[in-house]
Write a protein that holds these residues in place. Structure first.
Motif, PDB file in Angstrom:
ATOM      1  N   VAL A  11     -12.906  -4.672   0.243  1.00 19.46           N
ATOM      2  CA  VAL A  11     -12.052  -3.655   0.597  1.00 19.46           C
ATOM      3  C   VAL A  11     -12.785  -3.008   1.970  1.00 19.46           C
ATOM      4  O   VAL A  11     -11.960  -2.382   2.660  1.00 19.46           O
ATOM      5  CB  VAL A  11     -12.350  -2.574  -0.376  1.00 19.46           C
TER       6      VAL A  11
ATOM      7  N   CYS B 149      -3.616  -0.180   0.176  1.00 14.81           N
ATOM      8  CA  CYS B 149      -3.534  -1.277   0.827  1.00 14.81           C
ATOM      9  C   CYS B 149      -4.866  -2.039   0.419  1.00 14.81           C
ATOM     10  O   CYS B 149      -4.863  -3.354   0.234  1.00 14.81           O
ATOM     11  CB  CYS B 149      -3.175  -1.389   2.026  1.00 14.81           C
ATOM     12  N   ALA B 150      -6.019  -1.230   1.052  1.00 19.27           N
ATOM     13  CA  ALA B 150      -7.384  -2.030   0.661  1.00 19.27           C
ATOM     14  C   ALA B 150      -7.795  -2.467  -0.636  1.00 19.27           C
ATOM     15  O   ALA B 150      -8.363  -3.360  -0.679  1.00 19.27           O
ATOM     16  CB  ALA B 150      -8.477  -1.025   1.285  1.00 19.27           C
TER      17      ALA B 150
ATOM     18  N   ALA C  66      -6.044  -5.727  -1.369  1.00 26.06           N
ATOM     19  CA  ALA C  66      -6.569  -6.700  -0.556  1.00 26.06           C
ATOM     20  C   ALA C  66      -7.561  -7.206  -1.382  1.00 26.06           C
ATOM     21  O   ALA C  66      -8.221  -8.126  -0.970  1.00 26.06           O
ATOM     22  CB  ALA C  66      -6.764  -6.266   0.971  1.00 26.06           C
ATOM     23  N   SER C  67      -8.291  -6.110  -2.003  1.00 25.12           N
ATOM     24  CA  SER C  67      -9.745  -6.552  -2.624  1.00 25.12           C
ATOM     25  C   SER C  67      -9.516  -7.378  -3.748  1.00 25.12           C
ATOM     26  O   SER C  67     -10.633  -7.423  -4.588  1.00 25.12           O
ATOM     27  CB  SER C  67     -10.688  -5.233  -2.830  1.00 25.12           C
TER      28      SER C  67
ATOM     29  N   ARG D  53      -3.414   3.599   2.838  1.00 23.71           N
ATOM     30  CA  ARG D  53      -4.607   2.636   3.538  1.00 23.71           C
ATOM     31  C   ARG D  53      -5.539   2.135   2.306  1.00 23.71           C
ATOM     32  O   ARG D  53      -5.918   1.038   2.464  1.00 23.71           O
ATOM     33  CB  ARG D  53      -5.204   3.379   4.693  1.00 23.71           C
ATOM     34  N   LEU D  54      -5.964   3.281   1.735  1.00 26.63           N
ATOM     35  CA  LEU D  54      -6.892   2.858   0.646  1.00 26.63           C
ATOM     36  C   LEU D  54      -6.105   2.067  -0.400  1.00 26.63           C
ATOM     37  O   LEU D  54      -6.763   1.021  -1.114  1.00 26.63           O
ATOM     38  CB  LEU D  54      -7.373   4.191   0.055  1.00 26.63           C
TER      39      LEU D  54
ATOM     40  N   ILE E 164      -7.212  -1.921   9.240  1.00 32.47           N
ATOM     41  CA  ILE E 164      -6.573  -0.904   9.042  1.00 32.47           C
ATOM     42  C   ILE E 164      -6.854   0.383   9.850  1.00 32.47           C
ATOM     43  O   ILE E 164      -5.921   1.005  10.753  1.00 32.47           O
ATOM     44  CB  ILE E 164      -6.539  -0.256   7.628  1.00 32.47           C
TER      45      ILE E 164
ATOM     46  N   GLY F  26       0.799  -1.258   0.001  1.00 31.29           N
ATOM     47  CA  GLY F  26       0.084  -0.168  -0.130  1.00 31.29           C
ATOM     48  C   GLY F  26       0.826   1.130   0.015  1.00 31.29           C
ATOM     49  O   GLY F  26       0.629   2.275  -0.632  1.00 31.29           O
TER      50      GLY F  26
ATOM     51  N   THR G 231     -11.251  -4.864   4.902  1.00 31.73           N
ATOM     52  CA  THR G 231      -9.795  -4.387   5.045  1.00 31.73           C
ATOM     53  C   THR G 231      -9.637  -3.206   5.813  1.00 31.73           C
ATOM     54  O   THR G 231      -8.780  -2.827   6.640  1.00 31.73           O
ATOM     55  CB  THR G 231      -8.997  -4.392   3.681  1.00 31.73           C
ATOM     56  N   LEU G 232     -10.463  -2.259   5.299  1.00 30.94           N
ATOM     57  CA  LEU G 232     -10.276  -0.778   6.041  1.00 30.94           C
ATOM     58  C   LEU G 232     -10.786  -0.832   7.597  1.00 30.94           C
ATOM     59  O   LEU G 232     -10.169  -0.249   8.429  1.00 30.94           O
ATOM     60  CB  LEU G 232     -11.296   0.085   5.296  1.00 30.94           C
TER      61      LEU G 232
END
Length: 374
Positions: free
Chosen positions: A271, A259-260, A263-264, A256-257, A278, A241, A274-275
């Motif tokens: 997403v 990274c999400a 992960a999605s 952070r977004l 985080i 991320g 994941t948020l």
């Protein structure tokens, strides 16, 4: 093939066509004697008996074997494209089908519309702005798919138009019991089987979000949610991320977004979960009312690192929705494209062009919204 037994008959029907064997759908009973087969078949209003020559392929409903039906958003349109004889038109259909908004995008739309889109009337009192934005997200996919199909049909897939002929079965009133049973079977089948195609990708993403094991500072409180969030930040996924942050920052996103979004990849709705991790909420379920409320409060309070400036604004929320409306964050869809085309080139092409479109759409949305002072 009747529409109500399309799902169960798809695999045996294709097998029978390839082998040029006899084929019976919805077979509930079978007897073989003297080289001849007698099959009982479910139809509207009862059961009919059919005499067939061998070899024979049957599409069995429960009673002989358990159905293995797989229904995943966007996958049905891609798999249905196999009936298009012209290879050029079939590939074109497969490439634009994932642009159609599926139910996997809906949790992202609903949460962000409810949290950040002002609940004001648009023209008339009963038409609210969140509803307009939600409808627009679905319209974006349709419009962009039409534009992409137009461009590709005149460039990469240029050629003479092919006639389109569809044979429709005789119309009849559907039986409510049959419809409800098909809905129940499809829903159960989806819950049981949807994860199989994306299992390998999910394991990889899980490993990236779990390892290496974190080194926790002494001042981190011994709270499970906080520890889980810190572990994700220090994981390979968290580092990814931060690595792509320069790419997503023009969209109004931070690491952070980013990274999400990474992960999605197995499924878009991941997403939100994941948020939640985080932002130190732990394993909340955004589909539940309590989990959604917690996540909304946390997102509204989120700020840019090192500042007190709010991170989630209306332009950021709109850019996220536009990105997920156009991106190819669905591993199962890409796997099916690979299987249907017989090559992994086309999944790569699909992922690349859709990600590029999604980035461009999110960039224009965020920049326009910021310029307008939203």
């Amino acid at each position: 093939r009747e529409s109500i037994d399309y799902n169960g008959a798809m695999v045996p029907g294709m097998l029978a066509a390839l082998l040029e064997y006899s084929f019976v759908t919805n077979c509930t009973g079978l007897e073989i004697e003297n080289g001849q087969a007698t099959a009982q078949r479910e139809i509207d209003g009862g059961v009919e008996t059919i005499g067939c020559s061998l070899p024979l392929v049957i599409g069995a409903q429960k009673g002989l074997v358990e159905e293995k039906d797989l229904i995943i958003p966007n996958m049905r349109g891609i798999m249905a494209a196999r009936t298009i004889e012209n290879r050029r038109d079939r590939l074109l259909t497969i490439l634009v089908a994932p642009l159609m908004s599926c139910s996997a995008r809906l949790p992202v739309y609903l949460l962000l519309c409810g949290a950040f889109v002002p609940n004001v009337a648009v023209g008339v009192s009963w038409l609210r702005l969140p509803a307009v934005v939600l409808a627009a997200m679905y319209a974006i996919g349709v419009v962009v798919a039409a534009v992409v199909a137009f461009v590709l049909s005149r460039t990469v897939f240029r050629g003479p138009p092919q006639p389109f002929v569809m044979e429709l079965p005789g119309w009849r009133w559907p039986q409510p019991a049959v419809v409800l049973e098909r809905v129940r079977e499809a829903a159960v089948s989806f819950l049981k089987n949807a994860g199989t195609l994306i299992m390998a990708v999910s394991i990889v993403v899980w490993a990236l979000g779990t390892y290496p094991k974190p080194t926790l500072p002494a001042d981190v409180p011994a709270d499970a949610a906080v520890l889980e969030g810190e572990a994700l930040r220090q994981s390979f996924l968290g580092r990814a991320g931060r690595l792509i942050e320069p790419v997503v920052k023009p969209l109004g996103w931070d690491w952070r977004l980013g990274c999400a979004a990474v992960a999605s990849f197995p499924a878009r709705e991941v997403v939100l979960g994941t948020l939640g991790v985080i932002y130190n909420l732990g394993d909340v379920d955004p589909g539940e009312e309590e989990g959604a409320s917690l996540l909304i409060r946390q997102l509204r309070a989120a700020t840019w690192d090192g500042t007190d400036r709010k991170f989630f604004t209306l332009p950021v929320a709109l850019s996220i929705m536009v990105f997920f409306a156009l991106c190819a964050q669905c591993a199962s869809t890409l796997v099916v494209i690979g299987k249907e085309t017989g090559s992994w080139v086309w999944p790569v092409v699909t992922f690349s062009y859709m990600t590029g479109l999604a980035w461009l759409g999110a960039f224009l949305t965020y920049q326009a919204g910021t310029a307008l002072g939203w």
